[in-house]
Each structure stands twice: as structure tokens, then as C-alpha cells.
Enzyme design. Structure first.
Site, short mmCIF file in Angstrom:
data_model
loop_
_atom_site.label_atom_id
_atom_site.label_comp_id
_atom_site.label_asym_id
_atom_site.label_seq_id
_atom_site.Cartn_x
_atom_site.Cartn_y
_atom_site.Cartn_z
N LYS A 278 97.48 -1.44 -86.05
CA LYS A 278 97.88 -1.08 -84.69
C LYS A 278 99.34 -0.65 -84.73
O LYS A 278 100.21 -1.40 -85.17
CB LYS A 278 97.69 -2.28 -83.75
CG LYS A 278 98.07 -1.96 -82.33
CD LYS A 278 97.72 -3.10 -81.39
CE LYS A 278 98.17 -2.79 -79.97
NZ LYS A 278 97.90 -3.90 -79.06
N LYS B 86 94.29 1.84 -84.40
CA LYS B 86 94.68 2.17 -83.04
C LYS B 86 96.10 2.66 -83.00
O LYS B 86 96.95 2.01 -83.60
CB LYS B 86 94.54 0.89 -82.20
CG LYS B 86 95.02 1.02 -80.79
CD LYS B 86 94.93 -0.31 -80.10
CE LYS B 86 95.47 -0.10 -78.70
NZ LYS B 86 95.66 -1.32 -77.99
C1 PBG Z 1 97.74 -5.42 -76.07
C2 PBG Z 1 97.03 -4.11 -75.97
C3 PBG Z 1 97.58 -2.86 -75.70
C4 PBG Z 1 96.53 -1.95 -75.69
C5 PBG Z 1 95.37 -2.66 -75.95
N1 PBG Z 1 95.71 -4.00 -76.16
C6 PBG Z 1 98.98 -2.50 -75.36
C7 PBG Z 1 100.05 -2.60 -76.35
O1 PBG Z 1 99.86 -3.09 -77.45
O2 PBG Z 1 101.19 -2.21 -76.00
C8 PBG Z 1 96.65 -0.49 -75.43
C9 PBG Z 1 95.39 0.21 -75.04
C10 PBG Z 1 95.58 1.61 -74.54
O3 PBG Z 1 96.69 2.16 -74.55
O4 PBG Z 1 94.57 2.20 -74.12
N2 PBG Z 1 97.10 -6.41 -75.30
#
Ligand code: PBG
Length: 332
Positions: A204, A256
């Protein structure tokens, strides 16, 4: 080449032959998107009396508990593989207590959705503190304001148990703390929840493409997540993170965002033997929606092309805000 009209040599090999009709193109299609591989992320807001549109994500809402149940039922009816739930609490605090409270919005929503859809869908939930902390970070902080990895693991373990007690099928740890999958697996197994699966957000990245999500969850974050999420330039490190998560017990690993990271999806796909998911994130959604709203892009074709590209890169599972709509487009 052999001699052809007007002396121009005619090609011996003609790949166009296989593109002649739709039937032929379908016959030789290498990549297919089916609703069963799509997961719909959904937001549920504590205390909401009607669904609240998210301006930065046209077509996506913060659900009420009731509208969430209904949307989950519809997701099952169109044949999606699952839903991923995010909760927006009315009150936040510095340790994110709402995440662990059995009466917290995410935990009650999990129970609602599981009661509604049973085994017709895989019900998944975000396992992270950022929606529940007043500082908006994915973990608890040290006195000097850094994210405390190991104290956060203890909170994630408790959160996993609360979600398991609510009936979750699969938890999605998204906080990028070291050792989070092992901590959660240990807590689940210790609590007798050996059947609750883990979809690990493994690779991520600290991405600007999460921008619209901040509005979606009323995030209170100031600053950024660069001390825990990955540097966008690092692909090999994404593979390393995925391998660590598999070793810690992840059932599915995820990359992601998706579109800017298709090379990472491919590399992770080749490195692990568990299913690979990719999250087609909020910014990817909003970017295409905005272009389509201007008439600059053919919306439905673009949506299906995006999903096809993510599958082609190697994703088995795609989390996408278009999941339910795409199921309809694919059924045509
Ligand atoms: C954290 C989380 C995020 C997203 C999913 N889980 C935000 C981040 O890490 O800043 C982002 C999902 C998206 O942008 O569609 N709980």
C-alpha cells in the site's frame, strides 16, 4: 512478405484475422472480468438518517445502516464477490476506541450486513484505526506524535476480535504496520475464529490517489502517512511486503492503488501463490468520473477497460466503487 497490390508486399502474418467479428474477438479474449471477482467498498455513517452524497466521488454515498443493508443485498443480487465496509463514527478519540467497541458503527454494520446477506457475499471490513482516531492516523501515537507500531498491533488484535464477534468473513488490515497480519491471525485464532480470513493490504503506497477517500470517511488527518505507507517508487519493496504477509498468514494479498501500480500487481502475482487483489481507489474513480462528466471520455467503456487492465496485470480480485454497475454492464 509476398508481392501484393501496387507492388507493396502483402503481410504473411495477419493478426487482424482474429479481430474480424465480436464472436471471434470473444473466442480469443485473454482476459475477462466477471462480477464474482469484484468487491464493492461501501461507507456507513453513524447517526445518518439518509444517505449522504460524497461530493468528491459522484455516485458514492455515506450510507445509513438501513441503506447499507439494502445496498449489500443488491450487491448480492448482481452477483458480486463481496463488499468491503468502512465505518464513520460520530465521535473520534486519540486511540480510536470506536473501532473496538462492539456498539461502534463498523461493528454493528458488519452484523447488519451479515444478517442481511448471509453467505451470498463475502463480507469484508477495513481493519484500521484512521476512521476512528481524532488525529486521523492509522495507529496510536507515541507522546512525541509518531505512530507507535507495536501498541497499534495490540489495538488491531482487539479490533479483529470485535469484527469477528460481529460475524465478519474476512478482515482487511490496511494500516501498514509491521507484523499486523501475524498479530491479527494470532488474535483471531486465539479467540477461536480460525475461519475468519485476512485480506492483507500488503503493498500500500502513500498515494495522492486516496484524496477523495478523505472526504468519504470525514478524515481528520493532517500531514501524511509516509512513515508507514510505501514510497511510490518502490516495486521490489512491494513484493517484499507481500511475501512477509503471506508468511504471517495472509489469505489474500493486495496492491493499492491499482492503476499506477500494475507492474507491482504483476510482480506480486508472480511472487506469491495466494490470490492477489488490487484496489481501484477513490482517486482513480473520481478522475474517470470527472472526465466523463465533462464529456471527455466514454464512461462505460473506460470503466470496463480499467477493470480489464487490472485483471490483465494479474489481479484475481478487484475492489472497485464501480463493482455493482460493472456487473450490470457485463451482463449486457
Ligand atoms: C485506511 C484506508 C484508506 C483507503 C482504504 N483504507 C486511506 C488511506 O490509507 O489514506 C483508501 C481507499 C480509497 O482511496 O479508495 N483505512
Amino acid at each position: 512478405m509476398t508481392g501484393g497490390a501496387s507492388g507493396v508486399p502483402s503481410p504473411v502474418t495477419r493478426p487482424r484475422r482474429l479481430r474480424t467479428t465480436q464472436a471471434l474477438r470473444s473466442l480469443v479474449a485473454e482476459t475477462r472480468v466477471v462480477p464474482e471477482h469484484l468487491v464493492l467498498p461501501m461507507f456507513v455513517r453513524e447517526g445518518a438518517s439518509s444517505p449522504i452524497p460524497i461530493a468528491a466521488m459522484p455516485g458514492v454515498v455515506q450510507h445509513t445502516r438501513d441503506s447499507l443493508r439494502k445496498a449489500a443485498q443488491e450487491a448480492a443480487e448482481v452477483g458480486l464477490g463481496g463488499v468491503m465496509l468502512f465505518g464513520i463514527p460520530e465521535h473520534k478519540d486519540d486511540v480510536g476506541s470506536g473501532a473496538i467497541d462492539p456498539a461502534g458503527i463498523l461493528n454493528v454494520a458488519i452484523a447488519d450486513v451479515v444478517a442481511e446477506v448471509g453467505d451470498a457475499l463475502t463480507v469484508m471490513s477495513d481493519l484500521c484505526l484512521d476512521e476512528f482516531t481524532d488525529h486521523g492516523h492509522c495507529g496510536v501515537l507515541t507522546p512525541d506524535g509518531r505512530v507507535d507500531n507495536d501498541r497499534t498491533l495490540a489495538a488491531y488484535a482487539e479490533m479483529a476480535l470485535a469484527q469477528a464477534d460481529a460475524g465478519i468473513d474476512m478482515v482487511g488490515p490496511s494500516g501498514m504496520m509491521d507484523g499486523q497480519v501475524a498479530a491479527i491471525r494470532g488474535a483471531l485464532d486465539g479467540g477461536g475464529h480460525t475461519d475468519v480470513a485476512i485480506l492483507a493490504y500488503s503493498a500500500k503506497y502513500a498515494s495522492a490517489f486516496f484524496g477523495p477517500f478523505r472526504e468519504a470517511v470525514d478524515s481528520s488527518l493532517e500531514g501524511d502517512r509516509r512513515t508507514y505507507q510505501q514510497d511510490p517508487g518502490n516495486a521490489r519493496e512491494g513484493v517484499r511486503e507481500a511475501l512477509l504477509d503471506v508468511a504471517e498468514g495472509a489469505d489474500i494479498v493486495m496492491v493499492k492503488p491499482a492503476l499506477g501500480y500494475l507492474d507491482v500487481v504483476r510482480r506480486v502475482r508472480e511472487a506469491v501463490d495466494v490470490p492477489v487483489a488490487a484496489y481501484n481507489v477513490s482517486g482513480e474513480y473520481s478522475m474517470l468520473e470527472a472526465a466523463a462528466a465533462h464529456g471527455w471520455i466514454e464512461r462505460e467503456r473506460a470503466v470496463l477497460e480499467v477493470l480489464t487492465s487490472i485483471r490483465r496485470a494479474g489481479a484475481d480480485v478487484i475492489l472497485t466503487y464501480w463493482a455493482a454497475e460493472a456487473a450490470g454492464l457485463l451482463a449486457r
